[in-house]
Design an enzyme around this catalytic site. Sequence first.
Site, PDB file in Angstrom:
ATOM      1  N   ASP A  70      61.928 -33.433 -30.283  1.00 47.05           N
ATOM      2  CA  ASP A  70      61.120 -33.069 -31.443  1.00 47.05           C
ATOM      3  C   ASP A  70      59.699 -33.616 -31.349  1.00 47.05           C
ATOM      4  O   ASP A  70      59.403 -34.468 -30.515  1.00 47.05           O
ATOM      5  CB  ASP A  70      61.733 -33.696 -32.697  1.00 47.05           C
ATOM      6  CG  ASP A  70      62.968 -32.961 -33.158  1.00 47.05           C
ATOM      7  OD1 ASP A  70      63.189 -31.838 -32.685  1.00 47.05           O
ATOM      8  OD2 ASP A  70      63.693 -33.515 -33.986  1.00 47.05           O
ATOM      9  N   LYS A  78      58.932 -29.574 -33.979  1.00 47.41           N
ATOM     10  CA  LYS A  78      58.868 -28.816 -35.218  1.00 47.41           C
ATOM     11  C   LYS A  78      58.333 -29.725 -36.301  1.00 47.41           C
ATOM     12  O   LYS A  78      58.819 -30.812 -36.511  1.00 47.41           O
ATOM     13  CB  LYS A  78      60.251 -28.323 -35.642  1.00 47.41           C
ATOM     14  CG  LYS A  78      60.827 -27.282 -34.693  1.00 47.41           C
ATOM     15  CD  LYS A  78      62.104 -26.691 -35.264  1.00 47.41           C
ATOM     16  CE  LYS A  78      63.242 -27.672 -35.246  1.00 47.41           C
ATOM     17  NZ  LYS A  78      63.461 -28.393 -36.489  1.00 47.41           N
ATOM     18  N   MET A 130      60.287 -36.327 -45.571  1.00 46.10           N
ATOM     19  CA  MET A 130      59.270 -35.290 -45.348  1.00 46.10           C
ATOM     20  C   MET A 130      58.437 -35.082 -46.607  1.00 46.10           C
ATOM     21  O   MET A 130      58.211 -33.962 -47.049  1.00 46.10           O
ATOM     22  CB  MET A 130      59.941 -33.968 -44.920  1.00 46.10           C
ATOM     23  CG  MET A 130      60.740 -34.106 -43.638  1.00 46.10           C
ATOM     24  SD  MET A 130      62.074 -32.870 -43.440  1.00 46.10           S
ATOM     25  CE  MET A 130      63.322 -33.489 -44.574  1.00 46.10           C
TER      26      MET A 130
END
Lengths: 275, 275
Positions: A47, A69, A182
Site C-alpha cells: 500500500d 491506495k 482515515m
Amino acid sequence: MAGGKRESDGFGVTGRVSIVGAGPGDAELMTLKALRLVQSADAIVHDALISDEIKACFPAHSRVFDVGKRAGDAASTPQAEIDALLVRLARQGLHVVRLKGGDPLVFGRGGEEALHLAERRIPFEIVPGVSAMSAAGAGAGIPLTLRGLSNACTALNGFGPYLERIDWDALVRLGGTWVFYMAKGSAETIVARLLAHGADPALTLAMVESASLPGQRVHARRLGEVAGNPLPPFGAGPAVAIVGPSVALLEELNPMARGIHADVRAVSDLSQAAR
Amino acid sequence: MAGGKRESDGFGVTGRVSIVGAGPGDAELMTLKALRLVQSADAIVHDALISDEIKACFPAHSRVFDVGKRAGDAASTPQAEIDALLVRLARQGLHVVRLKGGDPLVFGRGGEEALHLAERRIPFEIVPGVSAMSAAGAGAGIPLTLRGLSNACTALNGFGPYLERIDWDALVRLGGTWVFYMAKGSAETIVARLLAHGADPALTLAMVESASLPGQRVHARRLGEVAGNPLPPFGAGPAVAIVGPSVALLEELNPMARGIHADVRAVSDLSQAAR
C-alpha cells in the site's frame, strides 16, 4: 520462534499469499513475523502507507508492486486489480506478501482480499499487525480504555462518505473512546455530528497524524472549541481522530512520551477535569 | 530501524520505564522494538499472559518480576504494588520494561501505570503491540471490519462485573463488530444481553481462545443457538468473544488459515447467509 515449524502446514507446492499487517509506519513496529515473511517473499504487493523505512527491508530478489491506495485518490489501483494481481502471482507458484499499513482486518480490506483468495482456493494466511489506534494512543499518550473512565473503544471509518452511515445517537450513548480512521479533513464534521447528538462539549478531540513516525503531530481541542478555533492544516501522513473521556489525559502523558510534536498551546488549554 | 537514534531523547541518567505490548502470545508477533527493549532491559515486570516462548527471549542479566494478574485471581499482585515496584526499580536507575500481553492501552492498564509514573516524574514511553482482537480476527478468520457488512469495531470489557456497565441498547443499535475481551465464562451472559436488546439471533458469536498460540481454539454459534447448544468448556488460555455480521465468514476464511483448531462441526452449522 513459532512460525518456522508450522510453515509446511496447509501450503503445498503452489503459491500462497500472506496478508500481513506492517503496523503504523515505524519499521521497528513491524512484528518479527512480518519482517521474516517480507524478507523471504518472492513478491511484495504493498500500500501507499508503507514507509520508506519498511521498504528498505524488502529483499533485492523480490518483485515489488506498489498498489498504493489513498482514500479519494483517483490514481490508485482499483481493488479488483489488486485481487487479480494476488491470484495471478500465487498461481505462478510465488509466495506473495500482501503488505498493509496497520492491521489487515481493521479498515485494511484484508477481509475482502482473503475472501477473494478463499473463493479461488488460493492458500493464504493473515498476520496481524499493530493497528493505527494502538499506535496513535501510544504516540500521543491517550489511554484507549481506562478503568472508571472509558470501558470501551470503538474504531470507525472516518472518511467523509462513511460518516453518514454512523448511528451517532447510539455512538454517543455507548460512550467510551471513539477512534475515527482515515479522518483527515473530517474533524469538523465529526465534531458537529457528535455535538448534535448530545456529546459533552468538554470532551477532547485529538487528531494524531503519522503516529509512530518522526513527523508525528498531535492537535487537541475540546469539542466545544473546534468551531471557534479550527484545527491547523495537516501534512501528507494518515490521521486518526480520537474522542473520549480519557483523551484529555494526553496533557499529562504526552510531554513525557518520546517523539511527540504536539500542538502544545492547544494541549495546555485543557483542564485537569478528566482526573 | 528508527528506535536507536531517539534513545537519548528525554531520558536522563535516571531510570525509565518502557510500557511495552508483547502482543497475543506468539513470540513472532512481538514487534522488533519490543524484542529490542526486552533484550536490553535491566528489569522486566511481566503479566501472566506472557508466554513461555516470549520469556525465553529475556536476557540472563535482567531481573524478572512475574506480577501475573488474572481477572478474579486472588493470588495476583495488587495494582498498587505493581505501580510501586515500577517506581522503585526506575529510581534505582534501571531501565525497566513493563511487559504486557496484547496492547498496553486496550484493556491493559497501561494508562493507569503511565499516569502513576507521570505523577512521580518517572520518564516513560509506551510501545504499542498487536491487540487480542487483531490476533483473534487473524487466527480465526474473522474480518473485524468489512466494507458493506461491518463499518465499526467496538472492543469491550467482557469480564463479568463489567458487563453490567454496558449500554446494550446503544451497542446493538450501533452495530458493527463487538469484541469482548476477557470473556471466558461470559459467553452465555453476553448472548442473553444481546438478544434481550434486539440483536439478530442469526448473528454469529465466536469464542477465540489462545489466539496465535499452538493451543488456539475457536468455537462458533449463532446467537439463537447458544442456549440450546452450550459452548464447550475452555482451557487455561485467555479468550475473546466476537459477535457481528462478518463473524460467520470464518466458515470460509478459517479452513484456509494455519494453526487453527476450530470446532469444525459448530462452524459448519453456519449458513452462507452472510455473503
